[in-house]
Each structure stands twice: as C-alpha cells, then as structure tokens.
Design an enzyme around this catalytic site. Structure first.
Site, short mmCIF file in Angstrom:
data_model
loop_
_atom_site.label_atom_id
_atom_site.label_comp_id
_atom_site.label_asym_id
_atom_site.label_seq_id
_atom_site.Cartn_x
_atom_site.Cartn_y
_atom_site.Cartn_z
N GLY A 43 0.80 -1.23 0.00
CA GLY A 43 0.00 0.00 0.00
C GLY A 43 0.83 1.27 0.00
O GLY A 43 0.33 2.34 0.35
N SER A 44 2.08 1.19 -0.45
CA SER A 44 2.90 2.42 -0.42
C SER A 44 2.43 3.43 -1.48
O SER A 44 2.52 4.64 -1.24
CB SER A 44 4.39 2.08 -0.60
OG SER A 44 4.64 1.59 -1.88
N ASN A 45 1.93 2.96 -2.60
CA ASN A 45 1.40 3.92 -3.59
C ASN A 45 0.10 4.55 -3.10
O ASN A 45 -0.13 5.74 -3.31
CB ASN A 45 1.20 3.23 -4.94
CG ASN A 45 2.51 3.11 -5.69
OD1 ASN A 45 3.00 4.08 -6.26
ND2 ASN A 45 3.11 1.93 -5.65
N MET B 292 -3.24 -7.40 -7.62
CA MET B 292 -2.62 -8.56 -8.26
C MET B 292 -3.59 -9.43 -9.07
O MET B 292 -3.31 -10.59 -9.33
CB MET B 292 -1.91 -9.41 -7.20
CG MET B 292 -0.73 -8.72 -6.55
SD MET B 292 0.49 -8.13 -7.74
CE MET B 292 1.27 -9.68 -8.17
N ARG B 293 -4.73 -8.86 -9.45
CA ARG B 293 -5.65 -9.64 -10.28
C ARG B 293 -5.85 -8.97 -11.62
O ARG B 293 -5.84 -7.74 -11.69
CB ARG B 293 -6.99 -9.81 -9.57
CG ARG B 293 -6.82 -10.70 -8.35
CD ARG B 293 -8.09 -10.94 -7.64
NE ARG B 293 -7.79 -11.59 -6.39
CZ ARG B 293 -8.04 -12.88 -6.13
NH1 ARG B 293 -8.59 -13.65 -7.03
NH2 ARG B 293 -7.72 -13.38 -4.96
N ASN C 210 -3.05 2.02 -13.99
CA ASN C 210 -2.16 1.12 -13.25
C ASN C 210 -0.77 1.72 -13.21
O ASN C 210 -0.40 2.50 -14.08
CB ASN C 210 -2.12 -0.24 -13.95
CG ASN C 210 -1.27 -1.24 -13.19
OD1 ASN C 210 -1.33 -1.32 -11.95
ND2 ASN C 210 -0.45 -2.00 -13.90
N HIS D 127 3.22 0.43 -13.13
CA HIS D 127 4.02 -0.78 -13.37
C HIS D 127 5.50 -0.45 -13.17
O HIS D 127 5.96 0.60 -13.64
CB HIS D 127 3.78 -1.28 -14.80
CG HIS D 127 4.52 -2.55 -15.10
ND1 HIS D 127 4.05 -3.79 -14.70
CD2 HIS D 127 5.70 -2.76 -15.71
CE1 HIS D 127 4.92 -4.71 -15.07
NE2 HIS D 127 5.95 -4.11 -15.68
C1 GRF Z 1 4.27 -1.35 -7.18
O1 GRF Z 1 5.66 -1.53 -7.25
C2 GRF Z 1 3.66 -1.34 -8.54
O2 GRF Z 1 4.56 -0.97 -9.53
C3 GRF Z 1 3.22 -2.74 -8.76
O3 GRF Z 1 2.87 -3.22 -7.48
C4 GRF Z 1 3.60 -2.53 -6.49
C5 GRF Z 1 2.67 -2.09 -5.41
O4 GRF Z 1 3.33 -1.62 -4.29
N1 GRF Z 1 2.12 -2.78 -9.70
P1 GRF Z 1 2.52 -0.94 -3.10
O5 GRF Z 1 1.53 -1.95 -2.58
O6 GRF Z 1 1.87 0.30 -3.63
O7 GRF Z 1 3.57 -0.64 -2.08
#
Ligand code: GRF
Length: 200
Positions: A15-17, A95-96, A112, A114
């Site tokens: 959940g860092s993003n 992840m789906r 998304n 990536h």
């Molecule tokens: C990120 O590195 C993103 O690029 C990938 O999944 C990761 C999610 O990280 N799709 P977080 O859960 O937001 O820390």
C-alpha cells in the site's frame, strides 16, 4: 472549488502507492479524494493503512481464482465503486487481472502503475527482469488498463538508473520511490485536464 477526482484505489500489497496518493492529497498537491479502498487480501498493508486513516474499505470475499475474479464478484466490485461515487479506478499493486465487468464499466478510467519503462519488462517482478537483461536504466510507468497485459496506453514514465552493484531489493526500492512521485503527479494532471487547466 472545482470538483475533486473521485478515486477508488485497488491493491493487494504494502500500500505504499496508496499512501503516496493519500499524502499528496493531504499536502494539497493533488485535487482528489479516495472514496473507497478495495483489496482482495484482508492482511494486506493497504488495508491496514486505509483502516488507520479512516477510509471506507471493502475486502473482497474469497475468490475461486488466484489471478482474476469471477464475473459476478467483479460485477459487485463495479457496484461498490459506483455506490461510493468513484470516477477513476486506481490500481496500486492489485494482483488480479481486470476483466470485462470492470473494464466495460470504467473504460478509459482505469489506471495502473508498473515497475518498468513499458513496453519493456511486462509481468511480474519487472525490476528483476531489468537486472537480468543488464539494462542501464529502468523506471516506472502509469498506463491505462485495457484487455492486454500491461499494454494499455502510456500516460507517463519516470526513469531510474540501474547501478552495476544493484541488488533486486535496492533497485525495487528506488523504483518505488519514483512511483510515489509519478502516480500523484499523473493524477493531478488528469484533474487539471478534466477542468481544462493543462498547458500541454
Ligand atoms: C508497485 O511496485 C507497482 O509498480 C506494482 O505493485 C507494487 C505495489 O506496491 N504494480 P505498493 O503496494 O503500492 O507498495
């Protein structure tokens, strides 16, 4: 005050993003509001953060599949997002694979992030792919989501150098730092675009 971007954030991991988006909103750098956080994993960091910060959360019930949702369940997800007033679906480590119910309901409004400079290194653990390929730079990409795997139209990218002694962990950490800058920036640009405020 112009209407905020109304976001539904979907994630399965740390959940860092999600946190970076939350912090950009708090700091007044992003004109958005997170209306719903969705996860397919009760034990995910994103759920813990969202709970602590008081966001509405929906944890998906157990699915028969690992990499997608059954259509009925994805249909329910669409309903929940709509009920919460979400206009944009922000995948942040979800992840789906997104299928027809969500793609059709939110076409052109699903993003998304990536961890590579797409179209290079699609799929899982892209930073390991970059190291194995011996490239000098990699990075992250925010793109629209469509039926393809990591193949939708690219909105923006941020480069990250690869150092000769990089470990997968260290490279991934630096890519994530770049992600935390890029995702909120892209969302703010979308808000500006929605209100005709862009210069480019
Ligand atoms: C990120 O590195 C993103 O690029 C990938 O999944 C990761 C999610 O990280 N799709 P977080 O859960 O937001 O820390």
């Amino acid at each position: 005050m112009k209407p905020l971007l109304r976001l539904g954030v979907l994630g399965s991991g740390k959940g860092s993003n999600f946190l970076a988006i939350h912090e950009a909103i708090q700091a007044g750098k992003l004109h958005a509001e997170i209306r719903l956080v969705v996860s397919d994993r009760e034990d995910a960091g994103i759920v813990e953060h969202a709970r602590r910060l008081g966001y509405p959360i929906w944890v998906l019930p157990l699915s028969r599949y690992k990499t997608r949702l059954e259509p009925e369940l994805e249909g329910e997800l669409v309903e929940r997002l709509r009920e919460a007033g979400c206009e944009w679906v922000i995948l942040a480590g979800y992840m789906r694979v997104v299928k027809a119910p969500l793609l059709e309901a939110y076409r052109g409004r699903i993003l998304n992030i990536h961890p590579s400079l797409l179209p290079d290194f699609k799929g899982l653990e892209a930073w390991k792919q970059a190291l194995a390929a011996g490239v000098k730079k990699t990075g992250c990409t925010v793109h629209y989501v469509d039926e393809s795997l990591d193949g939708g139209e690219i909105l923006a990218q941020r480069e990250v150098p690869v150092w000769p002694d990089d470990t997968p962990e260290e490279l991934h950490r630096r890519i994530q730092e770049a992600e935390h800058i890029l995702y909120p920036e892209v969302l703010e640009k979308l808000w500006q675009k929605e209100h005709g405020l862009t210069l480019d």
